[in-house]
Design an enzyme around this catalytic site. Structure first.
Site, PDB file in Angstrom:
ATOM      1  N   ASP A  37     -10.127   2.588  -3.547  1.00 49.93           N
ATOM      2  CA  ASP A  37      -9.872   4.027  -3.484  1.00 49.93           C
ATOM      3  C   ASP A  37     -10.488   4.764  -4.671  1.00 49.93           C
ATOM      4  O   ASP A  37     -11.166   5.775  -4.502  1.00 49.93           O
ATOM      5  CB  ASP A  37      -8.360   4.305  -3.472  1.00 49.93           C
ATOM      6  N   ASP A  67       0.833  -1.194   0.000  1.00 51.96           N
ATOM      7  CA  ASP A  67       0.000   0.000   0.000  1.00 51.96           C
ATOM      8  C   ASP A  67       0.874   1.253   0.000  1.00 51.96           C
ATOM      9  O   ASP A  67       1.966   1.264   0.577  1.00 51.96           O
ATOM     10  CB  ASP A  67      -0.894  -0.019   1.243  1.00 51.96           C
ATOM     11  N   GLU A 111       1.343  -0.383  -4.960  1.00 51.53           N
ATOM     12  CA  GLU A 111       0.359   0.648  -5.296  1.00 51.53           C
ATOM     13  C   GLU A 111       1.111   1.972  -5.465  1.00 51.53           C
ATOM     14  O   GLU A 111       1.251   2.739  -4.520  1.00 51.53           O
ATOM     15  CB  GLU A 111      -0.703   0.769  -4.195  1.00 51.53           C
TER      16      GLU A 111
END
Length: 367
Positions: A238, A128, A155
């Site tokens: 997201d 992340d 990410e």
């Protein structure tokens, strides 16, 4: 957000149930990947100035303790009174940024990852907010946890070039940043292809299919440069879902998955699209998955872009067992590009503004 790293009990179940779930996934041929949030960590209590920077270690575990203090937080994270070294990446505003330059902290994180692999059952990591710390540390975390041969993905949400308001045609700078990050991990991690997502959703939303071929005739996202390291997606928690920071146009979802599942790269399905958007979307995705499997398409499959004009896109991708042609856009007449049944092409699935044909290799057909 993460706090007590070793506490795996949640509203979904307890640690033992998680272990059993991962065993069942593996038995079904599914490799479970963990979403790893290690750029930042929520503290458990405040210091005398009211800053959240005291970490507790309330869950029994072997190895390195995680009752860290201000030393574990980067020094330029002033809101939380960090005393560590300078941040090696971008700041995350919502929680204290961890000092990955500290070898003691990295050892503790690596030990925790190894625990998740060896004792819990995960195989591979989704990192992340990967731009929050230096990519070189990814190699240490992957190798140290024994996940070198697993799929790992970062990410790395890069900014695209929007010029004066509209998405620019050339997005080479954005995909170069992703390539540089992958190189810095020494190729221990792939990356989510945010460039493909951004270009694809503009192309289908604005009927600008010319966007889907770069000036060298390749796909314009990371899949055009480094498909083996590209993990493609339409939306995630997201960009879409309840947050909707950058959602793919809902009425074009079928086209999105038609592109992903007939093209190189490693495609991802968004849980909500498959399970929550109704049987129609589920059926479309299932049909496209079957095409990919039947043709034997993989991340490095050969892609040929036959047409990329305002109202039509046509591609051909060659897999291990067959070839797949995709047509997207509202134009009806494909002209000479229309696949012919006498040449072995079969129309296998279609949806709003897209159609897919499959041609199996002769050796496969004879088998």
């Amino acid at each position: 957000m993460p706090g007590q790293l070793y506490n795996l009990n949640s509203n979904y179940g307890n640690e033992q149930q998680l272990v059993e779930l991962l065993k069942q996934l593996k038995a079904a041929g599914i490799t479970p990947m963990a979403d790893i949030v290690i750029n930042h960590r929520c503290a458990d209590s405040q210091d005398e100035h009211g800053r959240w920077n005291n970490y507790h270690d309330d869950h029994d575990h072997d190895g390195h303790p995680i009752d860290w203090g201000r030393w574990a937080i980067v020094c330029n994270d002033h809101e939380f009174g960090g005393q560590g070294q300078h941040d090696t990446g971008d700041d995350f505003w919502g929680a204290p940024d961890l000092d990955h330059a500290n070898p003691h902290l990295r050892e503790a994180l690596t030990h925790w990852l190894k625990h998740l692999r060896d004792n819990i059952g995960f195989c591979g990591w989704r990192f992340d907010f990967a731009k929050g710390f230096a990519a070189k540390y990814i190699k240490e975390y992957v190798d140290g946890s024994g996940c070198t041969d697993d799929l790992n993905v970062g990410e790395l949400w890069v900014d695209l070039d929007w010029g004066s308001g509209d998405l620019e045609y050339n997005q080479n700078a954005a995909r170069q940043r992703i390539c540089d990050w992958i190189d810095a991990t020494e190729q221990r991690s792939a990356a989510f292809d945010f460039v493909t997502k951004g270009i694809l959703q503009e192309a289908v939303k604005r009927c600008e299919y010319w966007r889907l071929k770069d000036n060298k005739g390749k796909a314009p996202g990371l899949i055009g440069w480094w498909p083996r390291q590209s993990v493609t997606f339409v939306d995630n928690h997201d960009t879409g879902s309840s947050q909707k920071h950058w959602p793919f146009p809902g009425d074009k979802i079928g086209q999105g998955y038609a592109y992903l599942l007939t093209h190189p790269g490693t495609p991802c399905l968004f849980w909500e699209h498959f399970f929550d958007w109704g049987k129609g979307v589920e059926s479309e995705i299932k049909a496209l998955i079957k095409v990919r499997q039947d043709a034997g398409l993989v991340a490095k499959s050969k892609l040929e872009i036959l047409c990329a004009e305002g109202d039509m896109y046509v591609s051909r991708t060659t897999g291990k067992h067959g070839s797949v042609m995709l047509k997207m856009g509202p134009r009806y007449d494909m002209g000479r590009l229309c696949p012919k049944s006498e040449d072995g092409w079969q129309k296998v699935t279609k949806g709003k503004d897209y159609c897919v044909w499959l041609k199996m290799h002769e050796a496969t057909e004879s088998n």
